[in-house]
Motif scaffolding. Structure first.
Motif, PDB file in Angstrom:
ATOM      1  N   PHE A 151       0.913  -1.201   0.080  1.00 15.61           N
ATOM      2  CA  PHE A 151       0.071   0.125   0.002  1.00 15.61           C
ATOM      3  C   PHE A 151       0.849   1.252  -0.092  1.00 15.61           C
ATOM      4  CE2 PHE A 151      -2.608  -3.136   2.558  1.00 15.61           C
ATOM      5  CZ  PHE A 151      -4.163  -3.075   1.919  1.00 15.61           C
ATOM      6  N   HIS A 152       0.315   2.310  -0.737  1.00 17.61           N
ATOM      7  CA  HIS A 152       0.799   3.611  -0.330  1.00 17.61           C
ATOM      8  C   HIS A 152      -0.101   4.569   0.200  1.00 17.61           C
ATOM      9  CE1 HIS A 152       3.011   7.370  -2.339  1.00 17.61           C
ATOM     10  NE2 HIS A 152       3.337   7.308  -1.054  1.00 17.61           N
ATOM     11  N   LEU A 153       0.152   4.887   1.320  1.00 20.07           N
ATOM     12  CA  LEU A 153      -1.009   5.598   2.064  1.00 20.07           C
ATOM     13  C   LEU A 153      -0.490   6.998   1.840  1.00 20.07           C
ATOM     14  CD1 LEU A 153      -1.345   3.363   5.168  1.00 20.07           C
ATOM     15  CD2 LEU A 153      -2.510   3.295   3.097  1.00 20.07           C
ATOM     16  N   VAL A 154      -1.413   7.960   1.615  1.00 24.10           N
ATOM     17  CA  VAL A 154      -1.570   9.466   1.544  1.00 24.10           C
ATOM     18  C   VAL A 154      -2.159  10.091   2.387  1.00 24.10           C
ATOM     19  CG1 VAL A 154      -1.506  11.379  -0.319  1.00 24.10           C
ATOM     20  CG2 VAL A 154      -0.465   9.198  -1.052  1.00 24.10           C
ATOM     21  N   SER A 155      -1.483  11.229   3.016  1.00 18.56           N
ATOM     22  CA  SER A 155      -2.265  11.998   4.115  1.00 18.56           C
ATOM     23  C   SER A 155      -3.270  12.686   3.411  1.00 18.56           C
ATOM     24  CB  SER A 155      -1.119  12.452   4.980  1.00 18.56           C
ATOM     25  OG  SER A 155      -0.473  13.622   4.370  1.00 18.56           O
ATOM     26  N   SER A 156      -4.265  12.976   4.139  1.00 17.55           N
ATOM     27  CA  SER A 156      -5.383  13.877   3.805  1.00 17.55           C
ATOM     28  C   SER A 156      -6.346  14.183   4.853  1.00 17.55           C
ATOM     29  CB  SER A 156      -6.033  12.962   2.473  1.00 17.55           C
ATOM     30  OG  SER A 156      -7.206  13.769   2.189  1.00 17.55           O
ATOM     31  N   ASP A 157      -6.597  15.526   5.160  1.00 15.84           N
ATOM     32  CA  ASP A 157      -7.741  15.801   6.144  1.00 15.84           C
ATOM     33  C   ASP A 157      -7.457  15.075   7.454  1.00 15.84           C
ATOM     34  OD1 ASP A 157      -8.950  17.228   4.093  1.00 15.84           O
ATOM     35  OD2 ASP A 157     -10.182  15.454   3.498  1.00 15.84           O
ATOM     36  N   GLY A 158      -6.219  15.193   7.915  1.00 14.02           N
ATOM     37  CA  GLY A 158      -5.670  14.327   8.963  1.00 14.02           C
ATOM     38  C   GLY A 158      -5.866  13.108   9.219  1.00 14.02           C
ATOM     39  N   GLY A 159      -6.096  12.340   8.059  1.00 16.31           N
ATOM     40  CA  GLY A 159      -6.057  10.985   7.940  1.00 16.31           C
ATOM     41  C   GLY A 159      -5.242  10.276   6.752  1.00 16.31           C
ATOM     42  N   TYR A 160      -5.624   9.222   6.294  1.00 13.43           N
ATOM     43  CA  TYR A 160      -4.829   8.688   5.092  1.00 13.43           C
ATOM     44  C   TYR A 160      -6.177   8.138   4.162  1.00 13.43           C
ATOM     45  CZ  TYR A 160      -0.526   8.876   7.590  1.00 13.43           C
ATOM     46  OH  TYR A 160       0.491   9.320   8.592  1.00 13.43           O
ATOM     47  N   TYR A 161      -5.443   8.092   2.977  1.00 12.71           N
ATOM     48  CA  TYR A 161      -6.229   7.109   1.968  1.00 12.71           C
ATOM     49  C   TYR A 161      -5.352   6.293   1.369  1.00 12.71           C
ATOM     50  CZ  TYR A 161      -5.454  10.244  -1.735  1.00 12.71           C
ATOM     51  OH  TYR A 161      -4.569  11.161  -2.917  1.00 12.71           O
ATOM     52  N   VAL A 162      -5.714   5.291   0.660  1.00 10.26           N
ATOM     53  CA  VAL A 162      -4.783   4.527  -0.033  1.00 10.26           C
ATOM     54  C   VAL A 162      -4.953   4.930  -1.519  1.00 10.26           C
ATOM     55  CG1 VAL A 162      -4.755   1.984  -1.005  1.00 10.26           C
ATOM     56  CG2 VAL A 162      -5.708   2.526   1.083  1.00 10.26           C
ATOM     57  N   TYR A 163      -3.513   5.207  -1.882  1.00 11.61           N
ATOM     58  CA  TYR A 163      -3.190   5.885  -3.276  1.00 11.61           C
ATOM     59  C   TYR A 163      -2.799   4.584  -4.315  1.00 11.61           C
ATOM     60  CZ  TYR A 163      -1.745   8.505  -7.141  1.00 11.61           C
ATOM     61  OH  TYR A 163      -1.572   9.172  -8.354  1.00 11.61           O
ATOM     62  N   ASN A 164      -2.074   3.900  -3.829  1.00 10.71           N
ATOM     63  CA  ASN A 164      -1.661   2.686  -4.393  1.00 10.71           C
ATOM     64  C   ASN A 164      -1.930   1.389  -3.761  1.00 10.71           C
ATOM     65  OD1 ASN A 164       0.804   4.842  -4.952  1.00 10.71           O
ATOM     66  ND2 ASN A 164       0.327   3.867  -6.754  1.00 10.71           N
ATOM     67  N   ASP A 165      -2.366   0.293  -4.267  1.00  7.37           N
ATOM     68  CA  ASP A 165      -2.492  -0.757  -3.844  1.00  7.37           C
ATOM     69  C   ASP A 165      -2.223  -1.996  -4.726  1.00  7.37           C
ATOM     70  OD1 ASP A 165      -3.729  -3.289  -2.477  1.00  7.37           O
ATOM     71  OD2 ASP A 165      -5.696  -2.590  -2.005  1.00  7.37           O
ATOM     72  N   ILE A 166      -1.309  -2.799  -4.300  1.00  5.05           N
ATOM     73  CA  ILE A 166      -0.940  -3.806  -5.331  1.00  5.05           C
ATOM     74  C   ILE A 166      -1.154  -5.300  -4.462  1.00  5.05           C
ATOM     75  CG2 ILE A 166       0.863  -4.828  -6.610  1.00  5.05           C
ATOM     76  CD1 ILE A 166       2.181  -2.038  -6.954  1.00  5.05           C
ATOM     77  N   PHE A 167      -1.921  -6.050  -5.000  1.00  7.99           N
ATOM     78  CA  PHE A 167      -2.194  -7.331  -4.228  1.00  7.99           C
ATOM     79  C   PHE A 167      -1.946  -8.546  -5.049  1.00  7.99           C
ATOM     80  CE2 PHE A 167      -4.794 -10.995  -3.268  1.00  7.99           C
ATOM     81  CZ  PHE A 167      -4.823 -11.067  -2.016  1.00  7.99           C
ATOM     82  N   ARG A 168      -1.101  -9.573  -4.639  1.00 12.97           N
ATOM     83  CA  ARG A 168      -0.804 -10.684  -5.204  1.00 12.97           C
ATOM     84  C   ARG A 168      -0.867 -12.048  -4.500  1.00 12.97           C
ATOM     85  NH1 ARG A 168      -0.209 -11.782 -10.895  1.00 12.97           N
ATOM     86  NH2 ARG A 168       0.895  -9.852 -11.648  1.00 12.97           N
ATOM     87  N   LEU A 169      -1.794 -12.983  -4.866  1.00 10.70           N
ATOM     88  CA  LEU A 169      -1.592 -14.223  -4.137  1.00 10.70           C
ATOM     89  C   LEU A 169      -0.408 -15.181  -4.571  1.00 10.70           C
ATOM     90  CD1 LEU A 169      -5.632 -15.128  -4.951  1.00 10.70           C
ATOM     91  CD2 LEU A 169      -4.458 -14.999  -2.684  1.00 10.70           C
ATOM     92  N   ASN A 170       0.210 -15.800  -3.679  1.00  2.20           N
ATOM     93  CA  ASN A 170       1.281 -16.632  -3.977  1.00  2.20           C
ATOM     94  C   ASN A 170       1.306 -18.090  -3.982  1.00  2.20           C
ATOM     95  OD1 ASN A 170       3.122 -14.256  -1.762  1.00  2.20           O
ATOM     96  ND2 ASN A 170       2.439 -13.998  -3.915  1.00  2.20           N
ATOM     97  N   TYR A 171       0.838 -18.533  -4.986  1.00  2.03           N
ATOM     98  CA  TYR A 171       0.287 -19.940  -4.964  1.00  2.03           C
ATOM     99  C   TYR A 171       1.781 -20.856  -5.180  1.00  2.03           C
ATOM    100  CZ  TYR A 171      -4.326 -18.307  -6.525  1.00  2.03           C
ATOM    101  OH  TYR A 171      -5.676 -17.873  -6.899  1.00  2.03           O
ATOM    102  N   GLY A 172       1.434 -22.002  -4.787  1.00  2.00           N
ATOM    103  CA  GLY A 172       2.571 -23.027  -4.934  1.00  2.00           C
ATOM    104  C   GLY A 172       3.651 -23.028  -3.890  1.00  2.00           C
TER     105      GLY A 172
END
Lengths: 123, 123
Positions: free
Chosen positions: A102-123
């Protein structure tokens, strides 16, 4: 609060919401947010929530193994968070390993997710 | 060149250098670069190279499974790159799965590694 504590608090909230009320993740993304899910690139909160809520499993449980965080740019509160863990899906008793960045970007005193990269690692 | 091609070129170079001439990785880090290696936080090119060249294995080979990239901030060339793969160490025939997240920051027409988070995924 140090950045590892912020990252832990974020991942606790993120996966708890994912596992119990997936629509609630809409709070964490914005129109400019990006998700790469198993290689598929998705842009914007609406398309991201559409994807996450249409995944082909009902019950899901994330078991987090490691959470690491670093500030992503000097002099900002933004964070890179890298997670490894296991996913338990429906009544399958074999957890699947996953990695998520995740890349969390600060905004309005909190954070939102700017980048999200998900992978299942099979095998 | 699209960002996935840049990410692939970067990871090819990074792991080839890691596996054949580890000191050469010094070209890719700067004084402000951060490495989190198995939870240990290391700051700056000198400390990072010291760490990477003193790892307790001689021969090492990375086998990359997946590389995903996203722009990390609007209107810049910076990239988040998330990698999964296997590490073969010395003469051990059991590859160990790993995850690595990079934040590449553009500088002087190229990139350097600002963030680097590495985890072996045992078990």
């Amino acid at each position: 609060m140090d950045i590892n504590a912020i990252a832990r608090k974020f991942t606790d909230f993120y996966y708890q919401t994912f596992d119990t009320e997936r629509h609630g993740l809409a709070l964490l993304y914005k129109d400019e947010s990006m998700l790469t899910w198993e290689g598929q690139q998705i842009l914007g909160v609406n398309a991201i929530i559409q994807k996450l809520t249409s995944l082909p499993f009902g019950k899901v449980q994330h078991q987090v193994s490691t959470v690491d965080a670093q500030p992503s740019v000097p002099n900002t509160a933004n964070l890179i968070v890298s997670v490894t863990g296991f996913l338990l899906v429906d009544d399958d008793s074999n957890p699947i390993r996953y990695s998520q960045a995740f890349h969390l970007v600060s905004s309005d005193g909190g954070y939102y997710v700017y980048n999200d990269i998900f992978r299942l690692n099979y095998g």
